[in-house]
Write a protein that holds these residues in place. Structure first.
Motif, short mmCIF file in Angstrom:
data_model
loop_
_atom_site.label_atom_id
_atom_site.label_comp_id
_atom_site.label_asym_id
_atom_site.label_seq_id
_atom_site.Cartn_x
_atom_site.Cartn_y
_atom_site.Cartn_z
N HIS A 158 0.76 -1.22 -0.09
CA HIS A 158 0.18 0.10 -0.10
C HIS A 158 0.89 1.42 0.06
N ARG A 242 -4.53 -0.26 4.29
CA ARG A 242 -5.20 0.70 3.48
C ARG A 242 -6.88 0.53 3.60
N THR A 247 -4.07 5.58 3.75
CA THR A 247 -3.35 4.65 4.27
C THR A 247 -2.92 4.97 5.59
#
Length: 465
Positions: A158, A242, A247
């Motif tokens: 992510h 995420r 994030t």
């Protein structure tokens, strides 16, 4: 598919590779240059050229803020990021179009294969492209650059790389930057100027661990003054997650577990050589403890006919030094000894806000090998920064107490990179600090900070006699 044979094969079309190929061709060798992507390498396509263009836009945004101090009335500036990206693309295109190296390579008779993909070694004399095209050469020079380091942390997929950040189509409202080195600071500085709320994390005790403490402290202060949140010595990252548009990074230290979130998380914790993708072991090429290709002063690797230059060696990792290394490696490959790379005399810096730069050893290292003495001059005592309203920062020079030879120079503040270039030339010319103090530099300029530091240090040395 037939194998293409040459005397010298250069892998990589960045500054190191282009110069290596040109040098080899100029020396009369049948030369082939193979690039994985476009000619120019990261420098032109994903490094200093596009990044410096973004940094210039960031500086323009900053400069608008002081117009009213000089009686210039204007409205609040607004950034159209899509237009800026068009400008970045235009600059990259112009740099490629006007590159004299490409034309010189064609004139020298070098064969160039662009966008061939990442080649792999078959053995010490043969490499193969992803399409199956094979290249054979008596001498091979590896100039393939580096890749962003990844971390073995859950959820790291992510996290974006610096390349992903430069390729954004819009400015994120919030950004989390992991890494307090040059790349991380550039990201933080540029996007903060564009209005992003940036949180910067450095696992070490301070930013810029390779610089003197006063330099790192000044840069951190400048960043905090611009609203960038900095976490130094933050502990260890446990995982990334995420969740919709954000994030989250979970990290822990002695006080427990913490979480930080942003629209975009970017990892900028250094570079590595993709030894597996290049199949270096198939050619007998050894890497050092940091994962870079081991070379001597002439660029020779552990394989007798293979040389390396540029970022793959982990030495300096800057464009001017990559050019120098490429030239030396190609010369050595064809039996011509070149001057040893001046590893300690490497002017380096970053176009952040504030800028920082250095040439020569840090003050700490200088004191380990010499009777070093240093002085600093604050920008708020230098005429040109006062005129321009850019008084944040300082210039520090280091000299040997007995010989008075200039050993190094560090600068934080506007035009830091330019000032350090002058110091680098003075050091290369073996000027004494008193000679620099009597050299008539133009007035008023930012270089006046260097002159004042030289004069201040000379006065101190004379007073001690």
């Amino acid at each position: 598919m037939a194998t293409e044979a040459s005397d010298v094969l250069v892998l990589g079309g960045g500054p190191a590779g282009a110069i290596a190929a040109l040098r080899a061709a100029d020396l009369g060798a049948r030369t082939t240059l193979v690039t994985s992507n476009d000619f120019g390498g990261m420098s032109a396509n994903d490094g200093p050229v596009p990044v410096r263009t973004l940094a210039h836009a960031a500086r323009l945004m900053r400069d608008v803020g002081q117009l009213q101090d000089y009686g210039i009335q204007t409205s609040e500036p607004k950034l159209d990021y899509s237009v800026l990206l068009v400008r970045v693309a235009e600059v990259v295109k112009q740099v490629r179009r006007h590159s004299t190296l490409r034309g010189q390579l064609d004139q020298a008779g070098a064969t160039i294969h662009e966008a061939a993909g990442r080649c792999r070694f078959i053995d010490e004399r043969n490499v193969e492209s992803p399409s199956g095209q094979q290249f054979e050469a008596d001498k091979i020079i590896v100039c393939t650059g580096g890749q962003t380091r990844t971390l073995a942390i859950p959820g790291f997929e992510h996290v974006a790389t610096h390349s992903d950040a430069w390729a954004l189509k819009s400015v994120p409202r919030t950004m989390l930057v992991l890494g307090g080195g040059a790349t991380g600071l550039q990201l933080a500085s540029i996007f903060a100027a564009f209005g992003t709320r940036v949180t910067l994390f450095e696992a070490g005790s301070r930013l810029l661990p390779g610089e003197d403490e006063d330099v790192a402290a000044a840069v951190a202060e400048g960043f905090r003054n611009r609203g960038i949140v900095i976490h130094e010595g933050f502990g260890s990252v446990e995982r990334f997650e995420r969740d919709g548009a954000v994030t989250r990074m979970y990290f822990s230290d002695a006080d427990g577990q913490h979480m930080s979130e942003a629209e975009l998380a970017v990892c900028a914790v250094g570079w590595r050589v993709d030894a597996e993708a290049l199949a270096l072991s198939a050619a007998g090429i050894e890497t050092d403890a940091r994962g870079y290709i081991s070379v001597d002063e002439q660029g020779r690797t552990s394989a007798t006919n293979i040389y390396a230059a540029g970022d793959v060696t982990g030495v300096a990792m800057l464009v001017p030094q990559a050019i120098q290394q490429g030239y030396i490696a190609a010369s050595a490959a064809l039996g011509i000894a070149g001057p040893a790379t001046a590893r300690q005399l490497v002017p380096a810096g970053s176009f952040t806000d504030p800028e920082y730069a250095r040439v020569g050893p840090t003050e700490e290292k200088a004191r380990q090998s010499a009777d070093a003495i240093s002085v600093s001059v604050s920008f708020d005592s230098v005429t040109r920064p006062i005129i321009d309203g850019r008084t944040f920062g300082f210039c520090k020079v280091i000299a040997d107490r007995s010989s008075r030879q200039i050993l190094g120079c560090s600068v934080v503040g506007d035009r830091a990179v330019d000032i350090v270039q002058i110091a680098a030339v003075a050091i290369a010319a073996e000027m004494r600090i008193d000679q620099l103090a009597h050299f008539p530099l133009s007035f008023p300029t930012y270089a006046g900070a260097l002159w004042q530091a030289a004069a201040k240090l000379t006065y101190r040395l004379n007073s001690a006699e």
